[in-house]
Design an enzyme around this catalytic site. Structure first.
Site, PDB file in Angstrom:
ATOM      1  N   LYS A  88     -17.904  -1.495   5.864  1.00 23.20           N
ATOM      2  CA  LYS A  88     -18.121  -2.471   4.961  1.00 23.20           C
ATOM      3  C   LYS A  88     -19.699  -2.347   4.680  1.00 23.20           C
ATOM      4  CE  LYS A  88     -17.009  -7.055   3.308  1.00 23.20           C
ATOM      5  NZ  LYS A  88     -16.079  -8.311   3.566  1.00 23.20           N
ATOM      6  N   GLU A 114       0.792  -1.265   0.133  1.00 25.47           N
ATOM      7  CA  GLU A 114      -0.129  -0.021  -0.027  1.00 25.47           C
ATOM      8  C   GLU A 114       0.855   1.216  -0.247  1.00 25.47           C
ATOM      9  OE1 GLU A 114      -0.467  -2.595   1.938  1.00 25.47           O
ATOM     10  OE2 GLU A 114      -2.461  -3.657   1.572  1.00 25.47           O
ATOM     11  N   MET A 155      24.133   8.676   2.371  1.00 26.80           N
ATOM     12  CA  MET A 155      23.956  10.168   3.258  1.00 26.80           C
ATOM     13  C   MET A 155      24.157   9.996   4.756  1.00 26.80           C
ATOM     14  SD  MET A 155      23.620  13.234   3.068  1.00 26.80           S
ATOM     15  CE  MET A 155      22.881  13.938   1.617  1.00 26.80           C
ATOM     16  N   PHE A 174     -11.395  -8.149  13.594  1.00 30.87           N
ATOM     17  CA  PHE A 174     -10.342  -8.474  12.818  1.00 30.87           C
ATOM     18  C   PHE A 174     -10.009  -7.367  11.901  1.00 30.87           C
ATOM     19  CE2 PHE A 174      -8.689 -10.570   8.808  1.00 30.87           C
ATOM     20  CZ  PHE A 174      -7.551 -10.830   9.197  1.00 30.87           C
ATOM     21  N   GLN A 175      -8.691  -6.895  11.671  1.00 31.97           N
ATOM     22  CA  GLN A 175      -8.185  -5.716  11.086  1.00 31.97           C
ATOM     23  C   GLN A 175      -9.101  -4.604  11.340  1.00 31.97           C
ATOM     24  OE1 GLN A 175      -8.055  -7.350   6.856  1.00 31.97           O
ATOM     25  NE2 GLN A 175      -5.992  -8.218   7.386  1.00 31.97           N
TER      26      GLN A 175
HETATM   27  C1  LIG Z   1      12.324   5.409   5.247  1.00 32.49           C
HETATM   28  C2  LIG Z   1      13.440   6.100   5.844  1.00 32.49           C
HETATM   29  N1  LIG Z   1      14.333   5.598   6.491  1.00 32.49           N
HETATM   30  C3  LIG Z   1      15.530   6.055   6.898  1.00 32.49           C
HETATM   31  C4  LIG Z   1      15.803   7.408   6.471  1.00 32.49           C
HETATM   32  C5  LIG Z   1      17.107   8.006   6.697  1.00 32.49           C
HETATM   33  N2  LIG Z   1      18.296   8.125   5.689  1.00 32.49           N
HETATM   34  C6  LIG Z   1      18.088   9.414   4.907  1.00 32.49           C
HETATM   35  S1  LIG Z   1      19.276   9.119   3.765  1.00 32.49           S
HETATM   36  C7  LIG Z   1      19.424   7.319   4.008  1.00 32.49           C
HETATM   37  C8  LIG Z   1      20.440   6.766   3.149  1.00 32.49           C
HETATM   38  C9  LIG Z   1      20.031   6.520   1.901  1.00 32.49           C
HETATM   39  O1  LIG Z   1      20.850   5.772   1.247  1.00 32.49           O
HETATM   40  P1  LIG Z   1      20.498   5.338  -0.207  1.00 32.49           P
HETATM   41  O2  LIG Z   1      19.322   5.180  -0.606  1.00 32.49           O
HETATM   42  O3  LIG Z   1      21.525   4.013  -0.524  1.00 32.49           O
HETATM   43  O4  LIG Z   1      21.207   6.624  -0.948  1.00 32.49           O
HETATM   44  P2  LIG Z   1      22.474   7.448  -1.067  1.00 32.49           P
HETATM   45  O5  LIG Z   1      22.413   8.255   0.182  1.00 32.49           O
HETATM   46  O6  LIG Z   1      23.437   6.370  -1.077  1.00 32.49           O
HETATM   47  O7  LIG Z   1      22.267   8.210  -2.228  1.00 32.49           O
HETATM   48  C10 LIG Z   1      19.010   7.059   5.226  1.00 32.49           C
HETATM   49  C11 LIG Z   1      19.158   5.777   5.756  1.00 32.49           C
HETATM   50  C12 LIG Z   1      15.044   7.911   5.507  1.00 32.49           C
HETATM   51  N3  LIG Z   1      15.224   9.111   5.118  1.00 32.49           N
HETATM   52  N4  LIG Z   1      13.800   7.364   5.027  1.00 32.49           N
END
Ligand SMILES: Cc1ncc(C[n+]2csc(CCOP(=O)(O)OP(=O)(O)O)c2C)c(N)n1
Lengths: 97, 581
Positions: free
Chosen positions: B171, B59, B484, B121-122
């Site tokens: 529902k 979803e 990042m 349920f749900q």
């Molecule tokens: C759902 C979610 N979980 C954690 C984060 C924290 N976060 C921000 S950037 C990042 C790293 C992203 O890594 P990647 O997708 O490999 O991209 P890159 O930075 O290497 O380009 C994380 C874990 C987030 N923004 N969103």
């Protein structure tokens, strides 16, 4: 800016979730609610109002007022510095609304 | 607007829902079925010619696709889910759509009304769960209330500051049969005033300030795109000679090729765009909300400047930055009025200061990304993409280093050509958003730029690309790190790479398993060809590019620092205590 008791009044549509929406905004801003009273409009159950005493700064109250007015069901929000210091007196004012 | 039949007809609530969606000109739905929404799915069976239902794989994919559809096309995106976990899987996307002002309508099934509150349920209290992440939501327990709820939902989602709306339908209401004749669109809600009345007094005051200014500076946000004011902004900037910088969500609202384009704002934005915030004398913020990723430390933000803040959302005014002149208005309306009142000027020496700072950025930052030796850099890949893609191409990005690099180096020239998760920073956004964007704008090339981490958050949506043959292009920049976060660990946590390195699967094999043409690029000399294959494929295409593992994105405003403290490279000394780690 110092926190003080502020008297806030909201007019809104009366439905199941409106009170939760209002409280959510205050909670999220960590605004303390000292008293709260909600009432249906005596002549039209589809409308309602909420009266509260909140303890916060006027700066925060200004921001919260706009966020509350942004809620779809909320019509108008006003607040003023609560002139009465005795808690019992305050309650009297709220419930007499 | 009339329903399909002008005379009253007995219909189930589920059918009334679908008729209402058709009346709202919905053409695509992204959804996933389950027990509590089965009557709607049953009715959908007969609506396949009018409503193109796309079966997502989760979803979250449905709502991000609806967001991508909405942001690319400007129409309302629609997502459908069942009760309980189906509905809660929408929550991330709702939060994302709320903060990024995206018009979506989500419809969730709910248990029978008589079971509400019984832990059936749900059964999850979806209305209360989603109050903080929706512009509005409602639970409907009777068929007669379905059409009015849909009408209100679409009106609220698309007007004022757009946002997500959720309708939770029990529902029994879906099953209930009633007489239905006419769908009446909503045009007014007593307590909701989406269109502010423009104050000419405020506009005049703003114009006066702008006319007196020697170093005026426009910060343009997504409000420009949402109000369709891009051309107006170009004209206004052209007349007044005012430089325009864009927020992350404002990118593509002003062409980067325009001589007055001042750059990209924010933590990893352009040096000149950020530094000159503290050099301007009048700051004109239009349709932006002074997010902390733009302001850095608010106490060090534009203290010298008079601030004019134009926004349709009154609650944004004075929320983060105090406005000297607040204009509560739609961006297009405000710009139209300002246009007539502002003088024709040019601010040559002020513009030159941007050019000088751009040179600094070029010499100290960008040059290192284009040495074209050693490992491939993200910037090189995006630059190659930019040189081959046509200006109408829609780019979706995920979240992380690749997002910032794509925002910095891709030249957005056409409105609504960047779809990225800004305020929420939701990893997993790009792939489903690209699917939605492609369905919303089928004639456009749509490319999802994603990191290896984010790709694995929603990569199951490749199944949608496969099943429906959606020609979306996927570009994964693989650094085998949560890049990042690793960068922050390197800079602010003494290079302690705590759980950010990733062992990745064979992405090309995964794409292949979904029947998607795929390639992996490891060598610079093949970059041009690889990007060309990605762009020129008439069907979907997956390209994985191996990029440097420990590349950093600069410049950077460390969290808690001011915009003037923007770093051009990693400092050799410790960070001061004021930097929030
Ligand atoms: C759902 C979610 N979980 C954690 C984060 C924290 N976060 C921000 S950037 C990042 C790293 C992203 O890594 P990647 O997708 O490999 O991209 P890159 O930075 O290497 O380009 C994380 C874990 C987030 N923004 N969103």
């Amino acid at each position: 800016m110092i926190k003080q008791d502020l008297f806030m009044h909201l007019s809104a549509d009366n439905n199941f979730s409106v009170l939760n929406r209002i409280i959510n905004i205050l909670n999220r801003r960590r605004v303390r609610i000292r008293t709260l009273a909600a009432q249906e409009h005596p002549d039209d159950f589809r409308k309602g109002s909420v009266s509260m005493v909140i303890h916060t700064t006027t700066e925060m109250a200004d921001k919260v007022k706009l966020q509350l007015e942004k809620l779809i069901e909320v019509d108008q929000v006003t607040y003023q510095v609560q002139p009465v210091s005795e808690p019992a007196e305050k309650e009297k004012i709220i419930y007499s609304l | 607007m009339k329903a399909d039949q002008h005379t009253a007809e007995v219909c189930s609530g589920a059918e009334i829902l679908l008729r209402s969606l058709v009346a709202e000109k919905v053409d695509v739905l992204f959804g996933y079925p389950g027990g509590a929404i089965m009557p709607v799915y049953d009715a959908l069976y007969d609506y396949a010619d009018r409503l193109n239902h796309i079966l997502v794989r989760h979803e979250q994919g449905a709502i991000h696709a609806a967001q991508g559809y909405a942001r690319a096309s400007g129409r309302v995106g629609v997502a459908l889910a069942t009760s309980g976990p189906g509905a809660t899987n929408l929550v991330t996307g709702l939060a994302d759509a709320l903060i990024d002002s995206t018009p979506v309508v989500c419809i969730t099934g709910q248990v029978f009304a008589h079971l509400l509150g019984t832990d059936a349920f749900q059964e999850i209290d979806v209305v209360n769960t989603t109050i903080p992440v929706t512009k509005w939501n409602i639970q409907v327990t009777e068929a007669k209330d379905i059409a009015p709820a849909v009408a209100k939902a679409f009106y609220i989602a698309r007007t004022g500051r757009p946002g997500p709306v959720l309708i939770d339908i029990t529902k029994n209401a879906q099953n209930e049969k009633i007489e239905f004749s006419e769908y009446v669109p909503c045009t007014n809600i007593r307590t909701y005033r989406p269109k502010p009345e423009l104050s000419l007094t405020q506009i005049k005051a703003a114009a006066e300030l702008i006319n007196q200014s020697n170093r005026p500076y426009i910060l343009a946000g997504q409000g420009i795109l949402l109000s369709g004011a891009s051309d107006l902004l170009v004209a206004f900037s052209g007349k007044t000679g005012i430089p325009v910088a864009c927020t992350l969500l404002g990118l593509s609202g002003f062409p980067v090729t325009h001589p007055n384009y001042a750059g990209f704002l924010g933590m990893h934005g352009n040096y000149a765009a950020n530094i000159n915030i503290n050099e301007c004398d009048v700051l004109i913020a239009i349709g932006m909300r002074f997010d902390d990723r733009v302001t850095g430390n608010v106490n060090k933000f534009a203290r010298q400047a008079k601030v004019i803040h134009i926004d349709i959302d009154k609650a944004e005014i004075n929320k983060n930055i105090r406005a000297d002149i607040a204009v509560h208005a739609d961006a297009a309306e405000a710009l139209t009025e300002l246009m007539g009142l502002c003088e024709t000027r040019n601010h040559r020496s002020w513009m030159e200061s941007f050019a000088r700072l751009n040179d600094v950025e070029q010499q100290r930052v960008s040059i290192h990304s284009f040495l074209r030796e050693g490992e491939l850099t993200m910037a090189e890949v995006i630059d190659e993409l930019a040189s081959q893609a046509d200006p109408l191409t829609i780019i979706t990005t995920d979240v992380g280093q690749h997002q910032m690099v794509t925002s910095r180096y891709y030249p957005y020239r056409t409105p609504r050509t960047l779809i990225t998760s800004g305020g929420a920073g939701t990893m997993g956004f790009a792939l489903p958003a690209a699917i939605g964007a492609k369905l919303g704008m089928p004639d456009r090339q749509v490319i999802a730029v994603i990191g290896d981490g984010g790709f694995q958050m929603t990569m199951q949506e490749m199944g949608v690309i496969m099943q429906y043959g959606i020609p979306v292009k996927v570009l994964v920049l693989n650094n085998s790190f949560l890049g990042m976060v690793r960068q922050w660990q390197q800079l602010f946590h003494d290079k302690r790479y705590s759980f950010t390195e990733m062992s990745n699967p064979d992405f090309v094999a995964i794409a292949g398993a979904y029947g998607i043409a795929a390639a992996k690029l490891e060598r610079r000399e093949n970059l041009k060809e690889a990007i060309s294959a990605l762009l020129n494929s008439s069907s979907s295409y997956f390209l994985e590019v191996r990029v440097g593992k420990e590349e950093n994105v600069f410049p950077m405003i460390p969290a808690g620092a001011g915009v003037s403290d923007m770093l051009l490279e990693a400092p050799r000394t410790e960070y001061p205590e004021s930097v929030n780690r």
